[in-house]
Design an enzyme around this catalytic site. Structure first.
Site, PDB file in Angstrom:
ATOM      1  N   CYS A  48     -37.772  28.745  50.507  1.00 24.71           N
ATOM      2  CA  CYS A  48     -38.247  27.578  51.174  1.00 24.71           C
ATOM      3  C   CYS A  48     -38.485  26.467  50.116  1.00 24.71           C
ATOM      4  CB  CYS A  48     -39.896  27.914  51.641  1.00 24.71           C
ATOM      5  SG  CYS A  48     -40.044  29.167  52.620  1.00 24.71           S
ATOM      6  N   CYS A  81     -43.120  15.665  50.639  1.00 24.07           N
ATOM      7  CA  CYS A  81     -44.117  16.359  50.150  1.00 24.07           C
ATOM      8  C   CYS A  81     -44.124  16.812  48.588  1.00 24.07           C
ATOM      9  CB  CYS A  81     -44.018  17.483  50.850  1.00 24.07           C
ATOM     10  SG  CYS A  81     -44.315  17.529  52.838  1.00 24.07           S
ATOM     11  N   CYS A 134     -41.590  19.737  47.242  1.00 19.81           N
ATOM     12  CA  CYS A 134     -40.493  20.246  48.131  1.00 19.81           C
ATOM     13  C   CYS A 134     -39.312  19.484  47.388  1.00 19.81           C
ATOM     14  CB  CYS A 134     -40.779  19.818  49.596  1.00 19.81           C
ATOM     15  SG  CYS A 134     -39.233  20.297  50.591  1.00 19.81           S
ATOM     16  N   SER A 157     -41.237  23.764  62.874  1.00 21.63           N
ATOM     17  CA  SER A 157     -42.251  23.654  61.736  1.00 21.63           C
ATOM     18  C   SER A 157     -42.589  22.294  61.534  1.00 21.63           C
ATOM     19  CB  SER A 157     -41.795  24.318  60.706  1.00 21.63           C
ATOM     20  OG  SER A 157     -42.858  24.205  59.534  1.00 21.63           O
ATOM     21  N   CYS A 191     -34.973  14.375  53.623  1.00 23.11           N
ATOM     22  CA  CYS A 191     -36.303  14.354  54.385  1.00 23.11           C
ATOM     23  C   CYS A 191     -37.055  13.039  53.889  1.00 23.11           C
ATOM     24  CB  CYS A 191     -37.129  15.366  54.189  1.00 23.11           C
ATOM     25  SG  CYS A 191     -38.605  15.758  55.120  1.00 23.11           S
ATOM     26  N   CYS A 239     -32.562  30.082  59.397  1.00 21.94           N
ATOM     27  CA  CYS A 239     -33.318  29.038  59.142  1.00 21.94           C
ATOM     28  C   CYS A 239     -32.564  27.543  59.074  1.00 21.94           C
ATOM     29  CB  CYS A 239     -34.035  29.086  57.811  1.00 21.94           C
ATOM     30  SG  CYS A 239     -35.083  27.605  57.001  1.00 21.94           S
ATOM     31  N   SER A 274     -47.397  23.105  58.677  1.00 24.11           N
ATOM     32  CA  SER A 274     -47.637  23.371  57.170  1.00 24.11           C
ATOM     33  C   SER A 274     -48.761  22.671  56.594  1.00 24.11           C
ATOM     34  CB  SER A 274     -46.295  22.525  56.588  1.00 24.11           C
ATOM     35  OG  SER A 274     -45.265  22.999  56.890  1.00 24.11           O
ATOM     36  N   LEU A 275     -49.957  23.333  56.445  1.00 24.96           N
ATOM     37  CA  LEU A 275     -51.271  22.943  56.211  1.00 24.96           C
ATOM     38  C   LEU A 275     -51.524  22.838  54.837  1.00 24.96           C
ATOM     39  CD1 LEU A 275     -53.608  22.231  57.888  1.00 24.96           C
ATOM     40  CD2 LEU A 275     -54.438  24.513  57.433  1.00 24.96           C
ATOM     41  N   HIS A 276     -51.355  23.563  53.935  1.00 24.41           N
ATOM     42  CA  HIS A 276     -51.148  23.696  52.445  1.00 24.41           C
ATOM     43  C   HIS A 276     -52.338  23.198  51.644  1.00 24.41           C
ATOM     44  CE1 HIS A 276     -47.091  24.478  53.243  1.00 24.41           C
ATOM     45  NE2 HIS A 276     -46.657  23.275  53.398  1.00 24.41           N
ATOM     46  N   GLY A 288     -35.507  18.708  56.139  1.00 19.15           N
ATOM     47  CA  GLY A 288     -36.087  17.565  57.227  1.00 19.15           C
ATOM     48  C   GLY A 288     -37.336  17.897  58.038  1.00 19.15           C
ATOM     49  N   GLU A 289     -37.866  16.975  58.635  1.00 20.27           N
ATOM     50  CA  GLU A 289     -39.075  17.032  59.492  1.00 20.27           C
ATOM     51  C   GLU A 289     -38.652  17.027  60.912  1.00 20.27           C
ATOM     52  OE1 GLU A 289     -42.250  17.641  59.485  1.00 20.27           O
ATOM     53  OE2 GLU A 289     -42.167  17.168  61.578  1.00 20.27           O
ATOM     54  N   ASN A 314     -42.165  28.289  45.538  1.00 21.63           N
ATOM     55  CA  ASN A 314     -40.614  28.393  44.889  1.00 21.63           C
ATOM     56  C   ASN A 314     -40.540  27.361  44.118  1.00 21.63           C
ATOM     57  OD1 ASN A 314     -39.978  30.685  46.586  1.00 21.63           O
ATOM     58  ND2 ASN A 314     -39.908  29.451  48.169  1.00 21.63           N
ATOM     59  N   GLU A 363     -27.901  22.493  54.678  1.00 17.01           N
ATOM     60  CA  GLU A 363     -28.134  23.783  54.052  1.00 17.01           C
ATOM     61  C   GLU A 363     -28.612  24.639  55.392  1.00 17.01           C
ATOM     62  OE1 GLU A 363     -27.422  24.239  49.527  1.00 17.01           O
ATOM     63  OE2 GLU A 363     -29.569  23.808  50.265  1.00 17.01           O
TER      64      GLU A 363
END
Ligand code: SAH
Length: 371
Positions: free
Chosen positions: A349, A129, A132, A205, A125, A118, A227-229, A173-174, A306, A105
């Site tokens: 996201c 996480c 996600c 990212s 992935c 994006c 991406s800290l979170h 993906g990473e 989201n 996508e």
């Protein structure tokens, strides 16, 4: 020119050479190997990426003989759209089919003064996480540089080049687990002969792959988002399992090194922080975040979570987000709150899932092991 290894097997009839993902350096080398001048690379880059021309026969500033030779040896395969959706807020999402049948996508987010594409970097992935949607489908494979830049090529053809001002590698993906292809694709995005995007406008990212962050500072001048979170290892271990391998202290040290790299001079690292109600959105979290980032040139992007079916988290309330924002802002950080976009078409996201064909078993572990 330094003696270079033979990169392209020009005799390999039957397996055409893909030119779409070749950056300027690679294309120059390719043409030299063909016995042509390196500047042929510049002409082809312009035809393909600026003008969207995929037929060698139409590249009229190349000799007829060269065009025929390219048609013989090479290919330019762009992704095919199997579905396109437009959100009420103007966000577009395309499901793109790759030559092997996998689908990824790609999203376009129009805003008042910019338009952001994006882009995905992998099919699925491996990082799992906790919040996600992409993580749920597992990992299938890395995208090639052609498949990564092909997403931008496609968006440009759909929207027109001047709609697109920014690219973020924040799709499926990473990116740093697909290092070489991502760096090469970003070089094409930033090349004046191709898309000509400024280095501030191409952002990679990562969930925090420490050794790759160090490599990236040498290999690319693209911008970095992390991406800290979470502000403690205990919580981050749960939300971003990669943290068990590269805990906060080592990640932030890598960020500090990255910010000092010559290619990054004067730029800030973006820290993404997904806002999860009752999980990471307290005032104490905000204060810890201020402390953690105090010695890194940073801006902070708060992402309201989201949701998607079957996920145990909820989005923080607007009040909690505002309180969090205020603490960070008062401490002197530039803080933006990402407006959820394209929610009605699951383009926001963490909602991208594509369609993964037979994720090979064990590959997720392998991908991580190599990190
Ligand atoms: N693997 C990369 C890039 C992919 S995701 C990375 O981790 O940075 C891009 C951003 O969206 C990341 O910050 C990711 O953590 C965030 N994200 C993932 N799922 C989300 C969700 N459900 N709601 C909001 N943001 C999410």
């Amino acid at each position: 020119m330094k003696s270079s290894p033979v990169l392209f097997d020009l005799s390999s009839i039957g397996s055409p050479i893909e030119l779409l993902g070749m950056n300027r350096e690679e294309l120059e080398l390719f043409f030299v190997q063909l016995g042509e001048k390196p500047f042929r690379a510049h002409q082809v880059l312009k035809w393909v990426h600026k003008h969207g021309v995929m037929e060698f026969a139409a590249m009229t500033d190349l000799s007829k003989a060269l065009r025929a030779r390219l048609a013989d040896l090479c290919t330019l395969r762009v992704p095919q759209a199997v579905r396109g959706q437009t959100s009420r807020d103007g966000t577009c999402k395309w499901l793109l089919k790759l030559p092997d049948g996998n689908c990824i996508e790609t999203v376009f987010i129009p805003e008042e003064r910019r338009g952001t594409v994006c882009v995905s970097s992998q099919v699925g992935c491996a990082l799992r996480c906790a919040f996600c949607a992409t993580a749920r489908q597992g990992f299938s494979r890395n995208l090639t540089a052609a498949e990564i830049v092909g997403q931008l090529w496609y968006a440009c053809r759909q929207l027109g080049e001047n709609q697109i001002t920014n690219v973020v590698l924040m799709g499926m993906g990473e990116p740093l687990l697909n290092f070489d292809a991502v760096v090469s694709a970003c070089a094409i995005m930033m090349d004046d002969l191709a898309y000509g995007l400024a280095k501030r406008r191409v952002t990679i990212s990562t969930a925090g792959l420490v050794p790759a962050i160090d490599r990236l500072s040498e290999a690319s001048s693209a911008s970095l988002a992390v991406s800290l979170h979470a502000t403690t290892d205990e919580l981050r271990n749960d939300l971003v399992p990669l943290n068990r391998k590269y805990p906060l202290a080592s990640l932030l040290a890598a960020c500090r090194r990255f910010a000092l790299a010559p290619k990054q001079r004067g730029r800030k690292i973006t820290f993404e922080y997904v806002m999860l109600a009752g999980v990471n959105d307290s005032q104490a979290d905000a204060r810890r975040l201020v402390k953690l980032l105090s010695t890194i040139p940073s801006k902070i992007n708060l992402i309201p979570f989201n949701p998607f079916p079957g996920i145990p988290f909820q989005r923080s309330t607007p009040e909690a987000i505002e309180r969090f924002w205020e603490i960070l802002t008062k401490a002197g950080f530039l803080v933006t709150v990402r407006r959820p976009r394209g929610e009605d078409i699951a383009a926001a996201c963490g909602q991208l899932v594509g369609e993964v064909k037979n994720p090979p078993k064990g590959q997720a572990q392998m991908a991580l092991g190599a990190a």
